[in-house]
Design an enzyme around this catalytic site. Structure first.
Site, PDB file in Angstrom:
ATOM      1  N   ARG A 126       0.738  -1.109  -0.001  1.00  0.00           N
ATOM      2  CA  ARG A 126      -0.199  -0.090   0.006  1.00  0.00           C
ATOM      3  C   ARG A 126       0.790   1.341  -0.088  1.00  0.00           C
ATOM      4  O   ARG A 126       1.749   1.396   0.595  1.00  0.00           O
ATOM      5  CB  ARG A 126      -0.970   0.106   1.176  1.00  0.00           C
ATOM      6  CG  ARG A 126      -1.950  -1.124   1.211  1.00  0.00           C
ATOM      7  CD  ARG A 126      -3.134  -1.074   2.111  1.00  0.00           C
ATOM      8  NE  ARG A 126      -3.552  -2.279   2.133  1.00  0.00           N
ATOM      9  CZ  ARG A 126      -4.645  -2.690   1.074  1.00  0.00           C
ATOM     10  NH1 ARG A 126      -4.898  -1.973   0.272  1.00  0.00           N
ATOM     11  NH2 ARG A 126      -5.189  -3.967   1.322  1.00  0.00           N
TER      12      ARG A 126
ATOM     13  N   ILE B 186       2.334   5.024   1.047  1.00  0.00           N
ATOM     14  CA  ILE B 186       2.285   5.448   2.307  1.00  0.00           C
ATOM     15  C   ILE B 186       1.444   6.509   2.220  1.00  0.00           C
ATOM     16  O   ILE B 186       0.934   7.196   3.228  1.00  0.00           O
ATOM     17  CB  ILE B 186       3.790   5.703   2.594  1.00  0.00           C
ATOM     18  CG1 ILE B 186       4.036   5.847   4.138  1.00  0.00           C
ATOM     19  CG2 ILE B 186       4.074   7.024   1.860  1.00  0.00           C
ATOM     20  CD1 ILE B 186       5.510   5.991   4.450  1.00  0.00           C
TER      21      ILE B 186
ATOM     22  N   HIS C 144       1.184   2.143 -10.365  1.00  0.00           N
ATOM     23  CA  HIS C 144       0.189   2.542  -9.427  1.00  0.00           C
ATOM     24  C   HIS C 144      -1.123   1.909  -9.804  1.00  0.00           C
ATOM     25  O   HIS C 144      -1.409   2.002 -10.869  1.00  0.00           O
ATOM     26  CB  HIS C 144       0.076   4.119  -9.325  1.00  0.00           C
ATOM     27  CG  HIS C 144       1.169   4.997  -8.970  1.00  0.00           C
ATOM     28  ND1 HIS C 144       1.253   5.470  -7.704  1.00  0.00           N
ATOM     29  CD2 HIS C 144       2.378   5.298  -9.478  1.00  0.00           C
ATOM     30  CE1 HIS C 144       2.333   6.236  -7.499  1.00  0.00           C
ATOM     31  NE2 HIS C 144       3.138   6.088  -8.753  1.00  0.00           N
TER      32      HIS C 144
ATOM     33  N   HIS D 216       7.510   1.209 -10.751  1.00  0.00           N
ATOM     34  CA  HIS D 216       6.439   0.892  -9.941  1.00  0.00           C
ATOM     35  C   HIS D 216       5.308   1.360 -10.760  1.00  0.00           C
ATOM     36  O   HIS D 216       5.115   2.186 -11.473  1.00  0.00           O
ATOM     37  CB  HIS D 216       6.385   1.781  -8.743  1.00  0.00           C
ATOM     38  CG  HIS D 216       6.656   3.256  -8.711  1.00  0.00           C
ATOM     39  ND1 HIS D 216       7.847   3.687  -8.923  1.00  0.00           N
ATOM     40  CD2 HIS D 216       5.585   4.106  -8.607  1.00  0.00           C
ATOM     41  CE1 HIS D 216       7.674   5.019  -8.743  1.00  0.00           C
ATOM     42  NE2 HIS D 216       6.422   5.126  -8.653  1.00  0.00           N
TER      43      HIS D 216
HETATM   44  P1  5GP Z   1       5.993   8.221  -8.191  1.00  0.00           P
HETATM   45  O1  5GP Z   1       5.597   9.875  -7.927  1.00  0.00           O
HETATM   46  O2  5GP Z   1       7.379   7.961  -8.156  1.00  0.00           O
HETATM   47  O3  5GP Z   1       5.323   7.821  -9.271  1.00  0.00           O
HETATM   48  O4  5GP Z   1       5.310   7.501  -6.774  1.00  0.00           O
HETATM   49  C1  5GP Z   1       6.118   7.172  -5.794  1.00  0.00           C
HETATM   50  C2  5GP Z   1       5.107   6.849  -4.640  1.00  0.00           C
HETATM   51  O5  5GP Z   1       5.650   6.061  -3.660  1.00  0.00           O
HETATM   52  C3  5GP Z   1       4.241   7.899  -4.141  1.00  0.00           C
HETATM   53  O6  5GP Z   1       2.844   7.696  -4.421  1.00  0.00           O
HETATM   54  C4  5GP Z   1       4.665   7.726  -2.565  1.00  0.00           C
HETATM   55  O7  5GP Z   1       3.507   8.004  -1.672  1.00  0.00           O
HETATM   56  C5  5GP Z   1       5.132   6.384  -2.330  1.00  0.00           C
HETATM   57  N1  5GP Z   1       6.008   5.945  -1.591  1.00  0.00           N
HETATM   58  C6  5GP Z   1       7.164   6.929  -1.362  1.00  0.00           C
HETATM   59  N2  5GP Z   1       7.966   6.457  -0.377  1.00  0.00           N
HETATM   60  C7  5GP Z   1       7.188   5.257   0.143  1.00  0.00           C
HETATM   61  C8  5GP Z   1       7.804   4.262   1.323  1.00  0.00           C
HETATM   62  O8  5GP Z   1       8.556   4.482   2.146  1.00  0.00           O
HETATM   63  N3  5GP Z   1       6.779   3.486   1.660  1.00  0.00           N
HETATM   64  C9  5GP Z   1       5.481   3.555   0.708  1.00  0.00           C
HETATM   65  N4  5GP Z   1       4.713   2.469   1.045  1.00  0.00           N
HETATM   66  N5  5GP Z   1       5.029   4.340  -0.355  1.00  0.00           N
HETATM   67  C10 5GP Z   1       6.176   5.294  -0.439  1.00  0.00           C
END
Ligand code: 5GP
Ligand code: ZN
Length: 113
Positions: free
Chosen positions: A28, A30, A101, A99
């Site tokens: 999930r 964060i 989403h 990743h």
């Molecule tokens: P991006 O902007 O790189 O596509 O999304 C990164 C996602 O990773 C964000 O939605 C952020 O909330 C999530 N995230 C960042 N650090 C952590 C963490 O330590 N644990 C979890 N579970 N999610 C994280």
């Protein structure tokens, strides 16, 4: 400093893992942007979608299959959901480990950036 998602894969950083197999884990987010907000990531460190090798296309396909299964498990499959991959700075990628989403559980906005 090791990549934050590699630390989650290694179990060095706690996370709410809801699925794992030899290739991927899902946990999930964060900071959830919708009632269901799950991240599906490869165990292997791949910095971004742009770094995905041609021979790794099946890994991405596997991640999408898992996302679909988790959407059903989370109860959002029927009403609909969204899969998002942010790539690079202007793509809005903050964590440099590939990743996917999985977002669902509410009416998502129609904006595409
Ligand atoms: P991006 O902007 O790189 O596509 O999304 C990164 C996602 O990773 C964000 O939605 C952020 O909330 C999530 N995230 C960042 N650090 C952590 C963490 O330590 N644990 C979890 N579970 N999610 C994280
Ligand atoms: Zn990593």
């Amino acid at each position: 400093m090791e990549c934050v998602f590699c630390q989650i894969v290694a179990g060095k950083l706690p996370s709410d893992i809801i699925y794992q197999d030899d290739e991927v884990i899902a946990f999930r987010d964060i900071n959830p942007q919708s009632p269901t907000h799950v991240l599906i990531i490869p165990r292997k460190h791949i910095a971004s979608l742009a770094e995905l090798a041609e021979g790794e296309a099946s890994l991405m396909g596997h991640m999408v299959n898992i996302a679909n299964q988790l959407a059903t498990k989370e109860g959002v499959a029927q009403n609909g959901y969204r899969l998002v991959v942010n790539c690079g700075q202007e793509g809005g990628q903050l964590v440099p480990h590939l990743h996917l989403h999985l977002l669902g559980g509410r009416q998502l906005s129609g904006t595409m950036g």
